[in-house]
Design a protein around this motif. Structure first.
Motif, PDB file in Angstrom:
ATOM      1  N   CYS A 135      38.285  58.634  32.073  1.00 37.49           N
ATOM      2  CA  CYS A 135      39.159  57.475  31.833  1.00 37.49           C
ATOM      3  C   CYS A 135      38.901  56.840  30.464  1.00 37.49           C
ATOM      4  O   CYS A 135      39.185  55.664  30.242  1.00 37.49           O
TER       5      CYS A 135
ATOM      6  N   CYS B 182      44.338  53.964  29.180  1.00 38.14           N
ATOM      7  CA  CYS B 182      43.870  54.999  30.093  1.00 38.14           C
ATOM      8  C   CYS B 182      43.006  54.291  31.133  1.00 38.14           C
ATOM      9  O   CYS B 182      41.881  53.889  30.847  1.00 38.14           O
ATOM     10  N   ASP B 183      43.559  54.121  32.327  1.00 36.04           N
ATOM     11  CA  ASP B 183      42.878  53.363  33.377  1.00 36.04           C
ATOM     12  C   ASP B 183      42.740  54.196  34.642  1.00 36.04           C
ATOM     13  O   ASP B 183      43.623  54.992  34.976  1.00 36.04           O
ATOM     14  N   ARG B 184      41.647  53.947  35.375  1.00 35.07           N
ATOM     15  CA  ARG B 184      41.448  54.590  36.671  1.00 35.07           C
ATOM     16  C   ARG B 184      42.416  53.971  37.674  1.00 35.07           C
ATOM     17  O   ARG B 184      42.527  52.763  37.776  1.00 35.07           O
TER      18      ARG B 184
ATOM     19  N   GLN C  17      34.684  57.897  39.406  1.00 38.92           N
ATOM     20  CA  GLN C  17      34.463  58.485  38.086  1.00 38.92           C
ATOM     21  C   GLN C  17      33.669  59.785  38.191  1.00 38.92           C
ATOM     22  O   GLN C  17      32.643  59.833  38.857  1.00 38.92           O
TER      23      GLN C  17
ATOM     24  N   ARG D  58      43.878  59.064  36.805  1.00 39.52           N
ATOM     25  CA  ARG D  58      43.983  58.127  35.686  1.00 39.52           C
ATOM     26  C   ARG D  58      45.441  57.952  35.304  1.00 39.52           C
ATOM     27  O   ARG D  58      46.262  58.851  35.488  1.00 39.52           O
ATOM     28  N   TYR D  59      45.748  56.760  34.793  1.00 38.05           N
ATOM     29  CA  TYR D  59      47.074  56.431  34.277  1.00 38.05           C
ATOM     30  C   TYR D  59      46.943  56.351  32.765  1.00 38.05           C
ATOM     31  O   TYR D  59      46.129  55.576  32.251  1.00 38.05           O
ATOM     32  N   CYS D  60      47.701  57.161  32.052  1.00 36.41           N
ATOM     33  CA  CYS D  60      47.694  57.153  30.589  1.00 36.41           C
ATOM     34  C   CYS D  60      49.068  56.738  30.100  1.00 36.41           C
ATOM     35  O   CYS D  60      50.085  57.203  30.628  1.00 36.41           O
TER      36      CYS D  60
ATOM     37  N   ASN E 116      50.390  60.055  35.186  1.00 39.30           N
ATOM     38  CA  ASN E 116      49.225  59.988  36.063  1.00 39.30           C
ATOM     39  C   ASN E 116      48.631  61.388  36.088  1.00 39.30           C
ATOM     40  O   ASN E 116      49.358  62.374  36.239  1.00 39.30           O
TER      41      ASN E 116
END
Length: 168
Positions: free
Chosen positions: A33, A45-47, A52, A59-61, A79
């Motif tokens: 992430c 870029c988030d979980r 992890q 992850r969302y980018c 995603n």
């Protein structure tokens, strides 16, 4: 009537890092992430879910090509799910899930490998990013290879710089 199947796209990009060892480079890539810190084209870029470093992590980018995030139609997003993470082999695989970029099926593997300097000594390392994808509407196969190569070269430069800065 049989459904016409298009050939899958496959490709690979390689970036050589002259000084750093695989052990120095791997932590930058193992943080799934962390992509927005390595790639100038990614703003976020988030979980989304998962743990992890564990398969199943999503992850969302997102990227705003124009830098204008007030217009949702200009935000490109995806995603992505971590399929495999192997720290001993310094590699991971992921797939693109829902997105608005045009990917229907895309799986990539990223690995860090030592480079032999030719005189028996280690001469840095290389990052290899390989993929298998369904064709993307509006793209040519070479467009995807060029994009992956651009991303990988950008990431390698960022990682090299970060390692040089941290070692003085």
């Amino acid at each position: 009537m049989a459904e016409e199947t298009q050939p899958r796209w496959e490709g690979k990009a390689i970036a050589e890092l002259k000084g750093p060892t695989p052990e120095q480079v791997w932590p930058f890539l193992a943080d799934f992430c962390n992509l927005h810190k390595l790639l100038p084209t990614i703003d976020t870029c988030d979980r989304v879910e998962g743990v992890q470093g564990q398969p199943g992590l999503v992850r969302y980018c997102a990227s705003t090509a124009s830098g204008d995030d007030s217009d949702p139609s200009k935000i490109k997003w995806a995603n992505e799910r971590l399929l495999m993470m192997d720290s001993s082999e310094k590699c991971f695989s992921y797939e693109v899930l829902d997105n608005n970029v045009g990917f229907k099926s895309y799986v990539a593997t990223v690995r860090v490998m030592p480079v032999n300097g030719g005189d028996g000594k280690m001469g840095g390392c290389m990052i290899e990013w390989s993929f298998v994808s369904d064709p993307i509407e509006g793209w040519e196969h070479q467009d995807l290879i060029s994009y992956i190569d651009f991303c990988l070269q950008s990431m390698a430069k960022k990682i090299e710089s970060a390692i040089q800065e941290s070692s003085g």
